[in-house]
Design an enzyme around this catalytic site. Structure first.
Site, PDB file in Angstrom:
ATOM      1  CG  ASN A 171      -1.879  -1.321   1.140  1.00 49.37           C
ATOM      2  OD1 ASN A 171      -3.031  -1.157   0.228  1.00 49.37           O
ATOM      3  ND2 ASN A 171      -1.998  -1.657   1.979  1.00 49.37           N
ATOM      4  CD  GLU A 198      -4.592   9.661   2.839  1.00 50.74           C
ATOM      5  OE1 GLU A 198      -5.299   9.743   4.369  1.00 50.74           O
ATOM      6  OE2 GLU A 198      -4.111   8.926   2.846  1.00 50.74           O
ATOM      7  CG  PHE A 219      10.675  -5.138  -2.603  1.00 48.88           C
ATOM      8  CD1 PHE A 219      11.442  -4.321  -3.583  1.00 48.88           C
ATOM      9  CD2 PHE A 219      10.362  -6.017  -2.994  1.00 48.88           C
ATOM     10  CE1 PHE A 219      11.313  -4.589  -4.699  1.00 48.88           C
ATOM     11  CE2 PHE A 219       9.420  -6.677  -4.551  1.00 48.88           C
ATOM     12  CZ  PHE A 219      10.258  -6.316  -4.977  1.00 48.88           C
TER      13      PHE A 219
END
Ligand code: ADP
Ligand code: ADP
Ligand code: MG
Length: 673
Positions: free
Chosen positions: A235, A288, A348
């Protein structure tokens, strides 16, 4: 008039703000922590004030320290950047009471939009479509399950105070809703000190598209088009672009109008971003609003020509917006790649250490008319510390269209040299090479779908393999020529420089001969096992042995790759591939065929530490039988806890580490029998 701005931030965004302030003739003050004593933002600013220890809570998040620095330097305005105190209402209020200009929106806007539930309610009021869901707070796991069933699975469980991708979980059934509620709540509590949770519908395979807005204190609000930020991991955005390849003029206008309507309801008076998710049918839903400068703002600047920091400073100073909606024209295409200190080959995981080499590509207009921009806060020899965001740079390119911007990004990434810390450039290059990316067929699941087992490198295309084989042939020749010309070699003893060689590039083999002509080399190659005719390439290069980047002109096109010498050739790194290149005379190549295959050491019976870090806990004991996927140990690095799991069923034969141990990368944590 604002005369002196204190930047309450660090890294690339502090540098970014200082650049514009300088252009406007405004003085700048940097604040810095222990870890940032020698940071770039400090040397760029007119003044610097040391504000405390390395952890952000002792420096960049400490309002009193920052207020002290404002007083001691006489700054009359503060730019908060993003993160840290940028969306902190108490900070904005404190500045207000001290008569210091806050370069951001009014306090009401910060408060209303800082809370996801409150902002969703306002959005409804403003006639903005929101993600369907429950508009209240959830008390406990039982209620979470009840609400999730009402909303309908799958659902997204979210922290109202959330940010930076933290405190959100997807749930597909009751068990996941129960677990998701607990883990969102915990994460939100530790990340934001606020564990209020709500639930909304999880929109499947959406795109993340956001609208940049800009308002003043005189009731004017405009939008500067959209950015698409669908390439995300956990995200969090990784690659962004403007405009979005998905939007048509009508949808853009509708989203722009809704973003302005929402901004207007809180008298929005700065730069801000209204984030939406957009489904396959172009239905869009408000997510948002971020009441600050956004990380990815450069792509908007590149296609609109508007300096958003300048606009923020002017409107904070009370100026009227000179820009009207009709002045905003979107020209060309811009892409941003976030270059992170993380190891793409190891899931990662964050990487820290010294940037032994840091050479970004040249900024500005390229020969092809593209533009390269690199926003950074690091320098060669500097340290990527464990205390802050591991972003090294934001590399942006602009082109007349998406294809041109992508091509420019590929070249800019090829020309970016970073050593000393792991980085995600191979991964970014691999995405740029993907057909799906080129088609603009994006969703927020892109990375999860395209790299389901993580990133293991990208296959080299045949044209690139041949160009690399040809260049490496010349490199080997340069090295041999140099050796032949070395002083002290007796006449007649110099080695001949071979002009006919056999070159392996991974699995491919080429028979190559070279000829020096006027100003370049003519390199003729034929591929083993291929009935295609030999290919001639005209190559020139100023490469000299020792340079890690090989810059060549191949048939009049720039071709750049990274190479590290190995005994009979080079390890080559290009566009997400790592490939071994061997350059041998035909006689040596015959001998090499007789060599036994190299066998990689078998590490499948070891659990290795994937990054430098501290062992938080070891979850098994010697003699335990563990199952595939079972958690074995937890390692903490850069404030992130990483659970290491078994890759197969096995018995633990030996444990070499205990909680509290500081381990180097590849240290053996445990062995299996
Ligand atoms: P953007 O959309 O600009 O990428 P993000 O939400 O990813 O915004 O956050 C930008 C930066 O701000 C990141 O470094 C993130 O860690 C930080 N950040 C965002 N929200 C918060 C928060 N509530 N508290 C602390 N840091 C935050
Ligand atoms: P943050 O404050 O952390 O940036 P956001 O609400 O902006 O949180 O969400 C971050 C990302 O999470 C989005 O860009 C999107 O990819 C994903 N996301 C958030 N809410 C939903 C949802 N309801 N359905 C699908 N994806 C979502
Ligand atoms: Mg967001």
């Amino acid at each position: 008039m604002i005369k002196k701005i204190l930047i309450a931030n660090r890294g690339e965004i502090a540098c970014r703000v200082i650049k514009t302030a300088k252009l406007m003739g405004i003085e700048t003050v940097a604040v810095y922590s222990d870890a940032d004593k020698n940071a770039l933002h400090v040397s760029m600013a007119d003044e610097g004030v040391h504000i405390g220890g390395s952890p952000a809570s002792e420096s960049y998040l400490d309002m009193d320290k920052i207020l002290g620095a404002i007083k001691s330097t006489g700054a009359d305005a503060v730019h908060p950047g993003y993160g840290f105190l940028s969306e902190n209402k108490a900070f904005a209020l404190k500045l207000q009471s001290e008569n210091i200009v806050f370069i951001g929106p009014n306090v009401v806007a910060i408060e209303a939009m800082g809370d996801k539930i409150a902002s969703k309610k306002l959005a409804l009021e403003a006639g903005v479509s929101t993600v369907p869901g429950h508009m209240g707070l959830i008390e406990d796991a039982d209620e979470a399950v009840k609400i999730a069933n009402k909303v309908g699975y799958p659902v997204m469980i979210k922290a109202s105070a959330g940010g930076g991708g933290k405190g959100m979980r997807v749930a597909y059934d009751d068990t996941e809703a129960r677990e998701g509620f607990a883990s969102s709540k915990n994460e939100a509590k530790s990340a934001f000190g606020d564990d209020r949770i709500f639930i909304e519908k999880f929109i499947e395979s959406p795109r993340h598209i956001e609208i940049q807005v800009l308002g003043d204190k005189h009731g004017h609000i405009i939008h500067l088009g959209e950015r698409e930020c669908s390439i995300q991991r956990r995200n969090q955005k990784v690659i962004e672009e403007a405009p979005s390849p998905f939007l048509d003029e009508a949808t853009r206008a509708k989203m722009g109008a809704e973003a302005i309507a929402l901004a207007a309801i809180v008298n929005y008076d700065s730069a801000g971003t209204v984030e939406f998710i957009v489904d396959m049918d172009k239905n869009f839903y408000f997510l948002e609003m971020n009441t600050r400068l956004q990380v990815e703002h450069p792509v908007t600047e590149l296609i609109t020509g508007v300096d958003l920091v300048e606009q923020m400073i002017r409107v904070a100073d009370g100026e009227k917006l000179k820009l009207k909606q009709k002045d905003i024209k979107l020209t060309g295409w811009a892409i941003e790649s976030r270059i992170y200190a993380e190891d793409p080959y190891r899931n990662f995981l964050p990487s820290i250490g010294r940037l032994t080499r840091y050479r970004p590509p040249t900024e500005g207009k390229t020969e092809d008319g593209a533009i390269v921009r690199n926003d950074t806060g690091v320098y060669e020899g500097g340290e990527i510390s464990m205390y802050y965001d591991p972003m090294i740079a934001k590399l942006c390119t602009w082109g007349e269209d998406r294809g041109m911007a992508t091509e420019a990004m590929k070249c800019a990434l090829d020309n970016f040299e970073i050593t000393g810390v792991g980085h995600n450039i191979p991964f970014l290059s691999a995405v740029m090479e993907h057909d799906r990316f080129m088609r603009g067929d994006l969703t927020t699941n892109y990375i999860a779908e395209e790299f389901p087992d993580g990133f293991a490198g990208h296959p080299l295309n045949p044209g690139h393999a041949r160009a690399i084989a040809s260049c490496c042939t010349l490199m080997a020749q340069f090295v041999a020529t140099r050796a032949a010309a070395a002083p002290g070699i007796l006449p007649g003893h110099a080695r001949r420089v071979p002009t006919h060689v056999i070159v392996d590039v991974g699995e491919r083999t080429y028979d190559i001969s070279t000829e020096k002509t006027n100003g370049f080399y003519l390199v003729t190659s034929s591929e083993d096992g291929s009935d295609k005719a030999a290919v001639e390439l005209e190559i020139s290069s100023g490469w000299t042995p020792g340079q890690p980047l090989v810059k060549a002109l191949v048939d009049n096109k720039d071709f750049t790759f990274a190479a590290r010498p190995i005994p009979q050739g080079y390890m080559v790194y290009y566009r997400g591939s790592t490939v071994e290149v061997n350059v041998r005379t035909p006689a040596h190549a015959e001998l090499a065929k007789l060599m036994p295959e190299k066998i990689e050491p078998d590490t499948s019976n070891l659990l290795l530490c994937p990054m430098p870090g501290v062992i938080v806990s070891v979850l098994v004991e010697e003699g335990d039988e563990v199952q595939d996927g079972q958690a074995l140990a937890v390692v903490e690095a850069m404030k992130m806890e990483n659970t290491l799991r078994a890759e197969k069923k096995a018995v633990v034969s030996k444990i070499n580490a205990a909680a509290g141990d500081n381990l180097a990368v590849d240290a053996v944590i445990m062995e299996f029998g």
